[in-house]
Design an enzyme around this catalytic site. Structure first.
Site, PDB file in Angstrom:
ATOM      1  N   SER A 184       0.625  26.113  59.714  1.00  0.00           N
ATOM      2  CA  SER A 184       1.696  26.917  59.914  1.00  0.00           C
ATOM      3  C   SER A 184       3.043  26.186  60.086  1.00  0.00           C
ATOM      4  CB  SER A 184       1.844  27.903  61.063  1.00  0.00           C
ATOM      5  OG  SER A 184       0.612  28.855  60.382  1.00  0.00           O
ATOM      6  N   LYS A 227       5.556  26.231  57.232  1.00  0.00           N
ATOM      7  CA  LYS A 227       6.274  27.401  57.000  1.00  0.00           C
ATOM      8  C   LYS A 227       7.711  27.222  57.459  1.00  0.00           C
ATOM      9  CE  LYS A 227       2.386  30.438  58.287  1.00  0.00           C
ATOM     10  NZ  LYS A 227       2.025  31.593  59.597  1.00  0.00           N
ATOM     11  N   TYR A 233       0.790  28.681  48.844  1.00  0.00           N
ATOM     12  CA  TYR A 233       0.654  29.040  50.265  1.00  0.00           C
ATOM     13  C   TYR A 233      -0.422  28.220  50.856  1.00  0.00           C
ATOM     14  CZ  TYR A 233      -0.129  31.406  54.837  1.00  0.00           C
ATOM     15  OH  TYR A 233      -0.153  31.538  56.132  1.00  0.00           O
ATOM     16  N   TYR A 253       3.766  31.956  67.500  1.00  0.00           N
ATOM     17  CA  TYR A 253       2.982  33.135  67.140  1.00  0.00           C
ATOM     18  C   TYR A 253       3.542  34.189  68.478  1.00  0.00           C
ATOM     19  CZ  TYR A 253       0.361  30.244  64.664  1.00  0.00           C
ATOM     20  OH  TYR A 253      -0.163  29.146  63.731  1.00  0.00           O
ATOM     21  N   VAL A 260      -2.667  26.271  63.350  1.00  0.00           N
ATOM     22  CA  VAL A 260      -4.114  26.552  63.826  1.00  0.00           C
ATOM     23  C   VAL A 260      -5.010  25.322  63.704  1.00  0.00           C
ATOM     24  CG1 VAL A 260      -4.127  29.171  63.619  1.00  0.00           C
ATOM     25  CG2 VAL A 260      -5.003  27.562  61.786  1.00  0.00           C
TER      26      VAL A 260
END
Length: 312
Positions: A69, A72, A196, A248, A266
């Site tokens: 992530s 992102k 992705y 998160y 993660v």
């Protein structure tokens, strides 16, 4: 460049790291993506690079890991560079308070667009907005962008992790097809998912990510060359999302206890930014219940408290 000059935290860093490493036994390596389950549970490493070019590393900083992530943040920036703030017609600007894989708010809140680009649904939409006629061209642009920011043209993606993510991605596929049905996601869903999964599987180490964070700490300017690699406004937008959504549904607690813009993945990695000062990356694969590195968060808390890093 003054890499031979000691940083203020260099001597204390190894001891603080080993104190935090002990927490790894209480965490759990991500196993819902089978390849990630192979990571060493007790590993913990950190790299800090300041704007004078000083590199301070400790522990398992040389461990390779996939960005997950953290990527992102950079697909968001690239989509902004491609389209400007029009991307927010498709993705919102608010934290959700929900799990990063949740589709609850997509169903409950009209018009069904993802709340922000840091959750999976939002990041899939952002991936679809990267310019390029094919998934290969889109991903190549993402990869070249990350190579440039990290200062390493040899960076690539981990094919085994990519396949592992793709083969176990039932929830992400559900999110993507729901977004397609809501007319938020346009085009071929599987092609967008390929982009992705590949950018999540880009393989780096702590120093790579710390260099990327340093450029963001310097408002998009590479301090080694003076070149503006990212428009300042887009760095501001990305840093704000990192504060509000980057950890998160533990982002508020992290802002209070650490006080830095940060984004976790993660794989156990955390990218953090000391605005105007330094870029930081920690990796510790054992995760807490929110999906963040247990030892990594603890180490950043200790460093922030010891050296007064909080921006608040």
């Amino acid at each position: 460049m003054r890499e031979h000059v000691k940083s203020p935290w260099q001597e204390a860093l190894p001891e603080l790291l080993e104190q935090s490493r002990a927490l790894s036994a209480q965490g759990k390596v991500a196993d819902y993506i089978p390849q990630l389950a192979l990571a060493p549970q007790h590993a913990l490493g950190i790299s800090i690079i300041d704007k004078d070019g000083r590199v301070t590393s400790a522990g398992d900083a040389g461990l390779s890991f996939t960005m997950q992530s953290i990527s992102k943040v950079f697909t968001l920036i690239l989509a902004l560079m491609d389209h400007g703030e029009r991307i927010f017609d498709k993705v919102g600007m608010e934290p959700t308070g929900d799990n990063f894989k949740s589709m609850l708010k997509l169903e409950l809140v009209e018009p069904g667009k993802p709340f922000n680009p840091m959750i999976n649904a939002g990041a899939i939409v952002i991936s679809s907005l990267i310019r390029g006629d094919t998934p290969e061209l889109k991903f190549e642009r993402i990869l070249q962008f990350i190579r440039r920011l990290a200062g390493d043209p040899s960076i690539t993606y981990n094919h085994d992790v990519f396949l592992s993510e793709s083969e176990t991605a039932n929830r992400n596929r559900s999110l993507a097809y729901f977004l397609k049905d809501n007319r938020i996601l346009e085009g071929d869903v599987e092609q967008h998912l390929e982009v992705y999964f590949k950018h999540c599987a880009i393989e780096v180490n702590c120093e790579h990510v710390a260099r990327m964070a340093l450029i963001m700490a310097c408002d998009g300017v590479d301090p080694a060359t003076g070149e503006q690699l990212i428009p300042r406004l887009y760095v501001q937008i990305a840093k704000t999302f990192m504060v509000t959504c980057g950890m998160y549904n533990a982002s508020g607690e992290f802002a209070i206890k650490v006080g830095l813009p940060a984004k976790s993945g993660v794989s156990g990695s955390i990218m953090a930014i000391r605005p105007g000062v330094a870029g930081i990356c920690v990796v510790g694969p054992a995760l807490n219940e929110k999906g963040n590195s247990l030892a990594g968060v603890h180490l950043l808390e200790r460093l922030s408290q010891t050296y007064d890093w909080s921006m608040f």
